[in-house]
Motif scaffolding. Sequence first.
Motif, PDB file in Angstrom:
ATOM      1  N   UNK A  42     -15.711  14.354  -5.089  1.00 30.35           N
ATOM      2  CA  UNK A  42     -15.234  13.139  -5.732  1.00 30.35           C
ATOM      3  C   UNK A  42     -15.682  11.896  -4.958  1.00 30.35           C
ATOM      4  N   UNK A  43     -15.961  10.868  -5.703  1.00 28.61           N
ATOM      5  CA  UNK A  43     -16.377   9.620  -5.069  1.00 28.61           C
ATOM      6  C   UNK A  43     -15.196   9.021  -4.313  1.00 28.61           C
ATOM      7  N   UNK A  44     -15.463   8.637  -3.107  1.00 29.85           N
ATOM      8  CA  UNK A  44     -14.436   8.010  -2.291  1.00 29.85           C
ATOM      9  C   UNK A  44     -14.286   6.567  -2.749  1.00 29.85           C
ATOM     10  N   UNK A  45     -13.073   6.161  -2.975  1.00 37.94           N
ATOM     11  CA  UNK A  45     -12.810   4.774  -3.345  1.00 37.94           C
ATOM     12  C   UNK A  45     -12.375   4.011  -2.106  1.00 37.94           C
ATOM     13  N   UNK A  46     -12.861   2.794  -1.997  1.00 40.80           N
ATOM     14  CA  UNK A  46     -12.439   1.900  -0.919  1.00 40.80           C
ATOM     15  C   UNK A  46     -11.813   0.670  -1.533  1.00 40.80           C
ATOM     16  N   UNK A  96      -9.192   0.277   3.202  1.00 38.81           N
ATOM     17  CA  UNK A  96      -8.595   1.601   3.082  1.00 38.81           C
ATOM     18  C   UNK A  96      -9.448   2.461   2.160  1.00 38.81           C
ATOM     19  N   UNK A  97      -9.330   3.778   2.320  1.00 39.53           N
ATOM     20  CA  UNK A  97     -10.077   4.695   1.461  1.00 39.53           C
ATOM     21  C   UNK A  97      -9.109   5.681   0.816  1.00 39.53           C
ATOM     22  N   UNK A  98      -9.540   6.218  -0.299  1.00 38.28           N
ATOM     23  CA  UNK A  98      -8.735   7.215  -0.986  1.00 38.28           C
ATOM     24  C   UNK A  98      -8.863   8.556  -0.271  1.00 38.28           C
ATOM     25  N   UNK A  99      -7.853   9.388  -0.436  1.00 40.84           N
ATOM     26  CA  UNK A  99      -7.856  10.724   0.140  1.00 40.84           C
ATOM     27  C   UNK A  99      -7.930  11.748  -0.989  1.00 40.84           C
ATOM     28  N   UNK A 128       3.542  -2.831   2.306  1.00 39.10           N
ATOM     29  CA  UNK A 128       2.509  -3.192   1.328  1.00 39.10           C
ATOM     30  C   UNK A 128       1.262  -2.327   1.515  1.00 39.10           C
ATOM     31  N   UNK A 129       0.843  -2.129   2.761  1.00 43.71           N
ATOM     32  CA  UNK A 129      -0.324  -1.290   3.039  1.00 43.71           C
ATOM     33  C   UNK A 129      -0.059   0.154   2.613  1.00 43.71           C
ATOM     34  N   UNK A 130       1.130   0.657   2.915  1.00 49.11           N
ATOM     35  CA  UNK A 130       1.496   2.021   2.519  1.00 49.11           C
ATOM     36  C   UNK A 130       1.398   2.186   1.008  1.00 49.11           C
ATOM     37  N   UNK A 131       1.913   1.212   0.278  1.00 53.19           N
ATOM     38  CA  UNK A 131       1.888   1.288  -1.181  1.00 53.19           C
ATOM     39  C   UNK A 131       0.459   1.245  -1.713  1.00 53.19           C
ATOM     40  N   UNK A 132      -0.374   0.396  -1.134  1.00 50.47           N
ATOM     41  CA  UNK A 132      -1.782   0.320  -1.552  1.00 50.47           C
ATOM     42  C   UNK A 132      -2.499   1.652  -1.324  1.00 50.47           C
ATOM     43  N   UNK A 133      -2.222   2.284  -0.192  1.00 49.48           N
ATOM     44  CA  UNK A 133      -2.843   3.570   0.133  1.00 49.48           C
ATOM     45  C   UNK A 133      -2.404   4.638  -0.858  1.00 49.48           C
ATOM     46  N   UNK A 134      -1.116   4.691  -1.144  1.00 44.05           N
ATOM     47  CA  UNK A 134      -0.613   5.685  -2.080  1.00 44.05           C
ATOM     48  C   UNK A 134      -1.158   5.459  -3.485  1.00 44.05           C
ATOM     49  N   UNK A 135      -1.248   4.204  -3.885  1.00 41.57           N
ATOM     50  CA  UNK A 135      -1.796   3.879  -5.202  1.00 41.57           C
ATOM     51  C   UNK A 135      -3.270   4.262  -5.286  1.00 41.57           C
ATOM     52  N   UNK A 136      -4.035   3.955  -4.253  1.00 37.84           N
ATOM     53  CA  UNK A 136      -5.476   4.231  -4.252  1.00 37.84           C
ATOM     54  C   UNK A 136      -5.762   5.729  -4.344  1.00 37.84           C
ATOM     55  N   UNK A 137      -4.943   6.522  -3.678  1.00 40.03           N
ATOM     56  CA  UNK A 137      -5.135   7.975  -3.701  1.00 40.03           C
ATOM     57  C   UNK A 137      -4.337   8.640  -4.821  1.00 40.03           C
ATOM     58  N   UNK A 138      -3.664   7.829  -5.634  1.00 41.71           N
ATOM     59  CA  UNK A 138      -2.861   8.333  -6.761  1.00 41.71           C
ATOM     60  C   UNK A 138      -1.819   9.332  -6.283  1.00 41.71           C
ATOM     61  N   UNK A 139      -1.158   8.980  -5.188  1.00 39.49           N
ATOM     62  CA  UNK A 139      -0.188   9.893  -4.592  1.00 39.49           C
ATOM     63  C   UNK A 139       1.185   9.734  -5.214  1.00 39.49           C
ATOM     64  N   UNK A 140       1.677   8.547  -5.385  1.00 40.18           N
ATOM     65  CA  UNK A 140       3.005   8.352  -5.949  1.00 40.18           C
ATOM     66  C   UNK A 140       3.568   7.012  -5.566  1.00 40.18           C
ATOM     67  N   UNK A 176       5.266  11.342  -2.269  1.00 42.60           N
ATOM     68  CA  UNK A 176       4.123  11.756  -1.453  1.00 42.60           C
ATOM     69  C   UNK A 176       4.347  13.172  -0.930  1.00 42.60           C
ATOM     70  N   UNK A 177       5.539  13.438  -0.451  1.00 42.48           N
ATOM     71  CA  UNK A 177       5.867  14.756   0.075  1.00 42.48           C
ATOM     72  C   UNK A 177       5.814  15.798  -1.042  1.00 42.48           C
ATOM     73  N   UNK A 178       6.424  15.491  -2.176  1.00 35.97           N
ATOM     74  CA  UNK A 178       6.426  16.432  -3.289  1.00 35.97           C
ATOM     75  C   UNK A 178       5.029  16.698  -3.806  1.00 35.97           C
TER      76      UNK A 178
END
Length: 128
Positions: A6-10, A24-27, A104-116, A122-124
Motif C-alpha cells: 500500500x502507498x504510504x500517506x504522509x 506524519x506517515x500512515x501505518x 491533536x497530533x495523536x488524532x491526526x495520526x489515527x485519522x491518517x492510518x484510519x485507526x479510529x 485503536x486498541x480494539x
Amino acid sequence: MQTFCPAEENKKVKFKRFKSPFIIKSLTGDDVNRLRRESTKRITNRKTHQVEEQLDQSEFVNKVLVASVVEPDLLNEKLQRSYGVIGDPAKLLGTMLTAGEFNALSQEIMDLSHIGDDEEELIETAKN
C-alpha cells in the motif's frame, strides 16, 4: 508474482510554536500488529497460575505515535539533548508538545492510518 504494497500517506501537521511542521506517515495493519505484539506482556495470573497476555495500552499508543512521526526525527540525539530527554522518543514527543498539541497530533495520526476516533478504538482495531 507481484507483491502489493500500500502507498504510504504522509501529512504535514503545523503547530504555531514550531517553525517546521511535523510530518506524519500512515501505518499498515502489519505495523500496528507488530507494535501491539511489542507492547504485550506475558504475566502469570496468581489465582489461576495461567500465563496471560496483557496489552500495555499506554506503551502501545506511544509506539504508534513514534512510528508515525517522520519529522522531526525523534531519534536525533541533538534534538533529544535540547529537550533533556535521551533515548526515549515517546517521552521526547510528550516533552516537546503541549497537551493540546499532543492530542491533536495523536488524532491526526489515527485519522491518517484510519485507526479510529480514540485510543480505545485503536486498541480494539489492533486486536482484530
